[in-house]
Motif scaffolding. Structure first.
Motif, PDB file in Angstrom:
ATOM      1  N   PHE A 128      -8.589  -1.295  21.083  1.00  0.00           N
ATOM      2  CA  PHE A 128      -8.532  -0.386  19.935  1.00  0.00           C
ATOM      3  C   PHE A 128      -9.202  -1.017  18.720  1.00  0.00           C
ATOM      4  N   GLY A 129      -8.996  -2.323  18.552  1.00  0.00           N
ATOM      5  CA  GLY A 129      -9.654  -3.017  17.449  1.00  0.00           C
ATOM      6  C   GLY A 129     -11.169  -2.987  17.583  1.00  0.00           C
ATOM      7  N   MET A 130     -11.676  -3.204  18.784  1.00  0.00           N
ATOM      8  CA  MET A 130     -13.119  -3.134  19.006  1.00  0.00           C
ATOM      9  C   MET A 130     -13.642  -1.719  18.761  1.00  0.00           C
ATOM     10  N   TYR A 131     -12.841  -0.720  19.127  1.00  0.00           N
ATOM     11  CA  TYR A 131     -13.239   0.670  18.864  1.00  0.00           C
ATOM     12  C   TYR A 131     -13.351   0.919  17.358  1.00  0.00           C
ATOM     13  N   LEU A 132     -12.370   0.434  16.597  1.00  0.00           N
ATOM     14  CA  LEU A 132     -12.396   0.625  15.146  1.00  0.00           C
ATOM     15  C   LEU A 132     -13.586  -0.096  14.514  1.00  0.00           C
ATOM     16  N   LEU A 133     -13.917  -1.280  15.034  1.00  0.00           N
ATOM     17  CA  LEU A 133     -15.085  -1.995  14.527  1.00  0.00           C
ATOM     18  C   LEU A 133     -16.356  -1.184  14.767  1.00  0.00           C
ATOM     19  N   ASP A 134     -16.433  -0.535  15.910  1.00  0.00           N
ATOM     20  CA  ASP A 134     -17.592   0.309  16.213  1.00  0.00           C
ATOM     21  C   ASP A 134     -17.679   1.501  15.264  1.00  0.00           C
ATOM     22  N   GLN A 135     -16.536   1.906  14.703  1.00  0.00           N
ATOM     23  CA  GLN A 135     -16.520   3.012  13.744  1.00  0.00           C
ATOM     24  C   GLN A 135     -16.794   2.540  12.324  1.00  0.00           C
ATOM     25  N   GLY A 136     -17.123   1.264  12.176  1.00  0.00           N
ATOM     26  CA  GLY A 136     -17.428   0.728  10.856  1.00  0.00           C
ATOM     27  C   GLY A 136     -16.228   0.260  10.063  1.00  0.00           C
ATOM     28  N   LYS A 137     -15.071   0.127  10.718  1.00  0.00           N
ATOM     29  CA  LYS A 137     -13.864  -0.322  10.047  1.00  0.00           C
ATOM     30  C   LYS A 137     -13.698  -1.838  10.214  1.00  0.00           C
ATOM     31  N   SER A 138     -13.079  -2.459   9.240  1.00  0.00           N
ATOM     32  CA  SER A 138     -12.679  -3.856   9.379  1.00  0.00           C
ATOM     33  C   SER A 138     -11.202  -3.887   9.742  1.00  0.00           C
ATOM     34  N   VAL A 139     -10.812  -4.816  10.621  1.00  0.00           N
ATOM     35  CA  VAL A 139      -9.487  -4.798  11.227  1.00  0.00           C
ATOM     36  C   VAL A 139      -8.822  -6.159  11.099  1.00  0.00           C
ATOM     37  N   ALA A 140      -7.580  -6.154  10.634  1.00  0.00           N
ATOM     38  CA  ALA A 140      -6.745  -7.354  10.631  1.00  0.00           C
ATOM     39  C   ALA A 140      -5.583  -7.127  11.578  1.00  0.00           C
ATOM     40  N   VAL A 141      -5.272  -8.126  12.388  1.00  0.00           N
ATOM     41  CA  VAL A 141      -4.167  -8.040  13.341  1.00  0.00           C
ATOM     42  C   VAL A 141      -3.149  -9.116  12.993  1.00  0.00           C
ATOM     43  N   LEU A 142      -1.932  -8.697  12.720  1.00  0.00           N
ATOM     44  CA  LEU A 142      -0.831  -9.628  12.482  1.00  0.00           C
ATOM     45  C   LEU A 142       0.088  -9.546  13.688  1.00  0.00           C
ATOM     46  N   ALA A 143      -0.027 -10.521  14.568  1.00  0.00           N
ATOM     47  CA  ALA A 143       0.715 -10.525  15.833  1.00  0.00           C
ATOM     48  C   ALA A 143       1.887 -11.475  15.715  1.00  0.00           C
ATOM     49  N   VAL A 144       3.075 -10.963  15.960  1.00  0.00           N
ATOM     50  CA  VAL A 144       4.282 -11.769  15.843  1.00  0.00           C
ATOM     51  C   VAL A 144       4.731 -12.199  17.231  1.00  0.00           C
ATOM     52  N   ASP A 145       4.803 -13.512  17.457  1.00  0.00           N
ATOM     53  CA  ASP A 145       5.218 -14.057  18.738  1.00  0.00           C
ATOM     54  C   ASP A 145       6.684 -14.483  18.670  1.00  0.00           C
ATOM     55  N   PRO A 146       7.421 -14.331  19.779  1.00  0.00           N
ATOM     56  CA  PRO A 146       8.830 -14.724  19.769  1.00  0.00           C
ATOM     57  C   PRO A 146       8.991 -16.230  19.629  1.00  0.00           C
ATOM     58  N   SER A 147       9.980 -16.623  18.842  1.00  0.00           N
ATOM     59  CA  SER A 147      10.283 -18.041  18.658  1.00  0.00           C
ATOM     60  C   SER A 147      11.429 -18.446  19.578  1.00  0.00           C
ATOM     61  N   SER A 148      11.393 -19.685  20.014  1.00  0.00           N
ATOM     62  CA  SER A 148      12.470 -20.216  20.847  1.00  0.00           C
ATOM     63  C   SER A 148      13.740 -20.380  20.017  1.00  0.00           C
ATOM     64  N   ALA A 149      14.845 -19.867  20.544  1.00  0.00           N
ATOM     65  CA  ALA A 149      16.113 -20.029  19.843  1.00  0.00           C
ATOM     66  C   ALA A 149      16.578 -21.484  19.871  1.00  0.00           C
ATOM     67  N   ARG A 150      16.068 -22.256  20.848  1.00  0.00           N
ATOM     68  CA  ARG A 150      16.494 -23.652  20.978  1.00  0.00           C
ATOM     69  C   ARG A 150      15.641 -24.586  20.127  1.00  0.00           C
ATOM     70  N   SER A 151      14.309 -24.473  20.256  1.00  0.00           N
ATOM     71  CA  SER A 151      13.433 -25.401  19.540  1.00  0.00           C
ATOM     72  C   SER A 151      12.804 -24.796  18.292  1.00  0.00           C
TER      73      SER A 151
END
Length: 382
Positions: A128-151
């Protein structure tokens, strides 16, 4: 996309505004580095080099904000690291930075995305990001990864999973740890979104770690909320439950390709029927929310989905729901900030000692939990 796709009644005219459904401008080229301090030096080290560059270098918040508004990717990364820090001095600098950027006047389309594990969120975002770039849009992705409850650690592997998008000009990917925050959204993700807006990105995609009732928090920082689901999700329809369905603007059934295409169509019809049973929301025109099929593998259905997003966004702008929703979100995050600050007081100074003392009394059976809680609140009020 030319905006002339298949419309539904009075929304055909909104599709003509697809090119204008998000604000902001093109992202400028990376600027230089090096910082001078107007407020005195701020020394940082190791992982927390923050916005000031390398170890022992000084930081000028005003210059950092100017570099971010010019689209300097390095400055944007440092700014996000700054707002994610929990150190008191960094929090003060982050507040100053956000205040300076508040007047940039730029507005991106914020899209929250959630989905069941294994549904292909990263593959979808890359396509989808590549599609938006093809439409002339600039795209930022903020991806949240799960953190270990132990470490407390996180893999932060989204740049690896989105190899093409991470190398594409006009795209910016920033993985962040969830730090055990409910909803799979890092507490400071909202501030990171504000920085990406100030940097001139047209679309900001906010990916969460999974799906569940607590995932509704992402809706408090997004203009649109997409729920990505897999075919043959009859059990998922029960598992997702009502809370997450009620906040979705679009349900996208992914993997609508190959042998799963017919199954995906049936699943989409099931979800479309379920959506019709939900109570009508004031911020939706006729026909929304709706379910659609996409294929992140074959890059199919993106133009139709983007058309619906733009039609919905344009309608909300024209009717005032867009601005009203952002104002409501600002009130929500103000309350959250105050609540977190009050909770932080319990971990510092005399309050921490009082908490430990009363906890021991509760553990020993000398005080009831409710009585100890009232006593703690009375001590805080002194």
């Amino acid at each position: 996309m030319d905006g002339q796709g298949r419309g539904h009644g009075r929304f055909i005219r909104h599709r003509r505004a697809i090119g204008q459904c998000s604000g902001g401008g093109a992202v400028a080229a990376r600027g230089g580095s090096g910082w001078t301090s107007a407020r005195g030096p701020v020394h940082v080290s190791g992982r927390q080099e923050m916005a000031g560059g390398g170890t022992g270098r000084d930081m000028n918040i005003t210059e950092l904000s100017e570099r971010i508004t010019r689209g300097d990717r390095r400055a944007l990364s440092r700014g996000i690291t700054l707002v994610e820090s929990s150190r008191d001095d960094h929090r003060a600098q982050a507040a100053e930075l956000l205040d300076l950027l508040r007047g940039s006047g730029r507005e991106a389309l914020r899209i929250g995305l959630s989905g069941t594990p294994g549904v292909g969120k990263s593959t979808f975002i890359e396509g989808f990001g590549m599609y938006l770039l093809d439409q002339g849009k600039s795209v930022a992705v903020l991806a949240v990864d799960p953190s270990s409850a132990r470490s407390g650690g996180s893999i932060l592997g989204d740049k690896t999973r989105m190899e093409r998008l991470s190398r594409a000009k006009g795209a910016f990917i920033r993985p962040s740890p969830s730090q055990s925050q409910l909803g799979g959204v890092a507490r400071r993700s909202r501030e990171a979104v504000a920085l990406c807006e100030a940097a001139g990105f047209d679309v900001v995609l906010i990916e969460t770690v999974g799906v569940g009732q607590s995932e509704t928090m992402v809706a408090e920082m997004a203009d649109l909320f997409l729920l990505l689901l897999a075919p043959a999700g009859g059990d998922e329809l029960q598992g997702v439950k009502r809370g997450i369905m009620e906040i979705a603007d679009l349900i996208l059934v992914n993997k609508a390709d190959g042998d799963l295409k017919s199954t995906a169509m049936r699943t989409c019809a099931d979800y479309a029927g379920a959506l019709r049973l939900l109570r009508k929301r004031a911020q939706d025109p006729e026909g929304f929310p709706k379910a659609m099929t996409v294929s992140a593998l074959e890059l199919a259905g993106f133009s139709e989905a983007w058309g619906e997003m733009c039609a919905l966004t344009q309608w909300r702008r024209e009717t005032g729901h867009f601005a009203a929703r952002r104002a409501e979100q600002a009130r929500y995050w103000f309350g959250e900030e105050v609540r977190h600050a009050l909770l932080a007081q319990l971990q510092n100074g005399p309050a921490r000692q009082d908490m430990a003392e009363l906890a021991e009394a509760v553990a020993a059976g000398d005080m009831a939990v409710s009585a100890a809680a009232r006593e703690m609140l009375s001590r805080l009020g002194r």
